[in-house]
Design a protein around this motif. Structure first.
Motif, mmCIF file in Angstrom:
data_model
loop_
_atom_site.group_PDB
_atom_site.id
_atom_site.type_symbol
_atom_site.label_atom_id
_atom_site.label_comp_id
_atom_site.label_asym_id
_atom_site.label_seq_id
_atom_site.Cartn_x
_atom_site.Cartn_y
_atom_site.Cartn_z
ATOM 1 N N ASP A 102 -41.268 -14.948 -28.020
ATOM 2 C CA ASP A 102 -40.325 -15.133 -29.142
ATOM 3 C C ASP A 102 -40.590 -14.176 -30.301
ATOM 4 N N ARG A 103 -41.433 -13.196 -30.094
ATOM 5 C CA ARG A 103 -41.721 -12.282 -31.193
ATOM 6 C C ARG A 103 -40.799 -11.056 -31.160
ATOM 7 N N ARG A 104 -40.567 -10.510 -32.347
ATOM 8 C CA ARG A 104 -39.846 -9.236 -32.453
ATOM 9 C C ARG A 104 -40.884 -8.130 -32.373
ATOM 10 N N ARG A 105 -40.717 -7.228 -31.414
ATOM 11 C CA ARG A 105 -41.690 -6.142 -31.229
ATOM 12 C C ARG A 105 -41.003 -4.824 -31.532
ATOM 13 N N LEU A 106 -41.444 -4.168 -32.564
ATOM 14 C CA LEU A 106 -40.740 -2.970 -33.034
ATOM 15 C C LEU A 106 -41.712 -1.872 -33.413
ATOM 16 N N MET A 227 -46.683 -0.611 -35.759
ATOM 17 C CA MET A 227 -46.165 -1.617 -34.837
ATOM 18 C C MET A 227 -45.970 -2.959 -35.545
ATOM 19 N N LEU A 228 -44.833 -3.550 -35.284
ATOM 20 C CA LEU A 228 -44.562 -4.886 -35.813
ATOM 21 C C LEU A 228 -44.393 -5.842 -34.648
ATOM 22 N N CYS A 229 -44.948 -7.028 -34.806
ATOM 23 C CA CYS A 229 -44.847 -8.054 -33.766
ATOM 24 C C CYS A 229 -44.749 -9.363 -34.542
ATOM 25 N N ASN A 235 -33.215 -11.441 -39.282
ATOM 26 C CA ASN A 235 -32.900 -10.085 -39.732
ATOM 27 C C ASN A 235 -32.728 -9.107 -38.588
ATOM 28 N N GLU A 236 -31.828 -8.159 -38.814
ATOM 29 C CA GLU A 236 -31.650 -7.076 -37.851
ATOM 30 C C GLU A 236 -32.921 -6.226 -37.806
ATOM 31 N N ASP A 237 -33.109 -5.539 -36.686
ATOM 32 C CA ASP A 237 -34.266 -4.644 -36.542
ATOM 33 C C ASP A 237 -34.395 -3.716 -37.740
ATOM 34 N N PRO B 31 -28.192 -1.290 -45.142
ATOM 35 C CA PRO B 31 -29.248 -0.402 -44.648
ATOM 36 C C PRO B 31 -28.784 0.435 -43.463
ATOM 37 N N VAL B 32 -29.167 1.700 -43.471
ATOM 38 C CA VAL B 32 -28.894 2.604 -42.351
ATOM 39 C C VAL B 32 -30.252 3.006 -41.776
ATOM 40 N N ASP B 33 -30.437 2.813 -40.474
ATOM 41 C CA ASP B 33 -31.705 3.170 -39.832
ATOM 42 C C ASP B 33 -31.697 4.684 -39.563
ATOM 43 N N PHE B 34 -31.902 5.430 -40.630
ATOM 44 C CA PHE B 34 -31.887 6.896 -40.578
ATOM 45 C C PHE B 34 -33.018 7.392 -39.685
ATOM 46 N N TYR B 35 -34.184 6.758 -39.833
ATOM 47 C CA TYR B 35 -35.358 7.106 -39.037
ATOM 48 C C TYR B 35 -36.117 5.839 -38.721
#
Lengths: 300, 212
Positions: A102-106, A227-229, A235-237, B31-35
């Motif tokens: 259930d985590r957001r990994r980015l 890294m985000l987890c 919220n959107e990425d 917000p715009v994900d520019f990078y």
């Protein structure tokens, strides 16, 4: 730079991150630099990866099947990044939370910074700068005191652990609804990587995980992979990434103005205060390991 | 209500946030994900701005691109004092436009160098840095001679104009592109004056003025 190439066996034998998988075009040659060596790499759609010392015949942007590349370096996908080594690496350090579904990994971003890796790790460990550098986000005056916390060097896991860290934060994450005392745990499981655990505003029993994985370009330049987890269903990425980039963008000029750029390991080189307990342990740990790359080793 | 299509680490987006903060204009951020997402090259964004560049604003249906153009619009519409873009003063308007163009030159050099070092843009870094130093030398001399005649700002007006806002961000962020400012003392003093404008706000990489 007067020296060329990395001769530090400790650093050569480690896994190092070289690219975020999400930002790598599948089946295409890409290039980067690690420890002053130019490398080529590629990842395919199935998650096969290859890394090699750059050579003619495999030009950036070319189509390539990673499985068919010969004469390669060790390669591994972990935590959303491609890792490699110029030596003989052992197992990569564990982050068990990364497997929680259930985590957001980015990858918040990979950013080039004109600083040594150890200086950047030390800044990541420091809570004292929150109110001044990350004003109204990770800290605010008059809540400037770094309260007593515990630091240990775990022999068995070969990592530094700072626990019982607590700091008042006006906006600890994208899911915060206001200021709160936030609990922090820091791990330094790798000379150039640190993993931070902090209270999740959405689940008091769990912790968000934020890591910095630093790719040493040379002794005084890095690519910082963030890294985000985290637990965040709202919220959107891009909103989560923006939050982290805002914070990192505030640290960047501080990092780039550190002098000397390499981290001095001599205990007399810079005067520490209580807030620097984890930094002192980190410097000692690097000394004990015999790390020489990106630092100014202690004499004697 | 204004919507600003915004990326936090962009100096061109920041100059709009800065002017809107100074003028007390309320706005929403998209917000715009520019990078690293390159969302400014995505299909939905290219419909908004076919050039694929940020910032863009949407003010009740009026869609505008280009940071300098938007500064003109915001000041002309929302500055009751009329000092940031003095519509009745042709000579001053000409000078302001001249420096807005100069700000584009700073973007093409100092900002490009910063994108190279921080976000790995492939470009001729030596040319970008040399170009920025050439512009900074010109700006520094202009500001230095200004100080001799009690002119605090880029244009000859008693208070700052949008020319100051347009030039400030990428001058202030230049060190992130390996362009130090120690040889430009008049620029450094001018940056400090900009930071003391009422309503000044920061972005990541720009710190507030120290105590006076």
């Amino acid at each position: 730079m007067t020296e060329t190439g990395c001769k530090d066996p400790v650093i050569l034998n480690l896994w190092h991150p070289i690219a975020a998988v999400a930002e790598t075009a599948p089946g295409r040659v890409a290039d980067t630099v690690l420890l002053e060596e130019r490398l080529g790499f590629a990842i395919d759609d199935a998650g096969n990866a290859a890394v090699w010392r750059s050579r003619p015949g495999l030009a950036t942007g070319d189509r390539v099947e990673p499985l068919e590349v010969r004469d390669t370096l060790p390669a591994k996908l972990a935590y959303g990044y491609l890792w490699t080594s110029l030596g003989s690496p052992e197992e990569i350090f564990p982050i068990p939370e990364f497997a929680e579904p259930d985590r957001r990994r980015l990858n918040a971003a990979t950013i080039g910074v004109n600083v040594s890796a150890p200086r950047a790790i030390e800044n990541f460990l420091d809570m004292g700068h929150f109110p001044y550098v990350h004003t109204d986000i990770l800290g605010a005056e008059p809540h400037t005191e770094v309260k007593e916390y515990d630091v240990e060097i775990s022999i068995e896991r070969d990592e530094i652990l700072a626990t019982r860290c607590r700091f008042f934060q006006p906006m600890a994450s994208t899911t915060s609804s206001g200021g709160a005392d936030v609990d922090y745990i820091y791990r330094v499981p790798h000379p150039y990587c640190s993993v931070l655990y902090k209270s999740s505003p959405v689940d008091e029993k769990r912790l968000d995980v934020i890591a910095v994985f630093l790719q040493p370009i040379d002794q005084e330049h890095i690519h910082a992979h963030m890294m985000l987890c985290v637990l965040d269903e709202e919220n959107e990425d891009k909103v989560i990434k923006r939050f982290q980039q805002t914070i990192f963008g505030q640290d960047k000029p501080i990092l780039e103005n550190q002098f000397p750029k390499r981290l001095p390991l001599d205990p007399r080189a810079e005067t520490p205060i209580r807030a620097d307990k984890s930094a002192i342990a980190y410097r000692r740990w690097l000394s004990q390991k015999g790390v020489t790359y990106g630092v100014i080793p202690a004499l004697g | 209500m204004i919507t600003l299509y915004d990326y936090e680490l962009s100096g061109n987006c920041y100059k709009l946030r800065l002017l809107m903060s100074i003028l007390g204009i309320e706005y929403k951020t998209a917000p715009v994900d520019f990078y690293p997402g390159r969302e400014h090259k995505s299909e939905w964004f290219l419909k908004l701005n076919p050039l694929g560049q940020i910032p863009v604003i949407d003010d009740d249906g009026l869609v505008l691109r280009d940071a300098q153009a938007i500064l003109i619009y915001l000041a002309a519409k929302y500055d009751p004092s009329g000092t940031w873009y003095p519509r009745g003063n042709p000579a001053l308007l000409g000078k302001i436009s001249q420096w807005l163009s100069f700000a584009d030159g700073i973007t093409a050099t100092a900002s490009a160098a910063r994108l190279h070092d921080g976000l790995f843009y492939a470009l001729d870094i030596d040319a970008a840095r040399a170009g920025a130093h050439r512009l900074f030398r010109i700006l520094d001399e202009h500001l230095w001679f200004g100080e001799r005649e009690d002119r605090d700002w880029i244009c000859s007006a008693p208070s700052p104009t949008i020319a100051d806002i347009a030039c400030f961000p990428y001058v202030m962020l230049s060190e992130e592109g390996g362009i130090p400012r120690q040889d430009y003392p008049a620029i450094r003093r001018w940056c400090d004056r900009v930071k003391r404008i009422k309503g000044f706000t920061v972005m990541s990489g720009v710190f507030p003025a120290g105590p006076a």
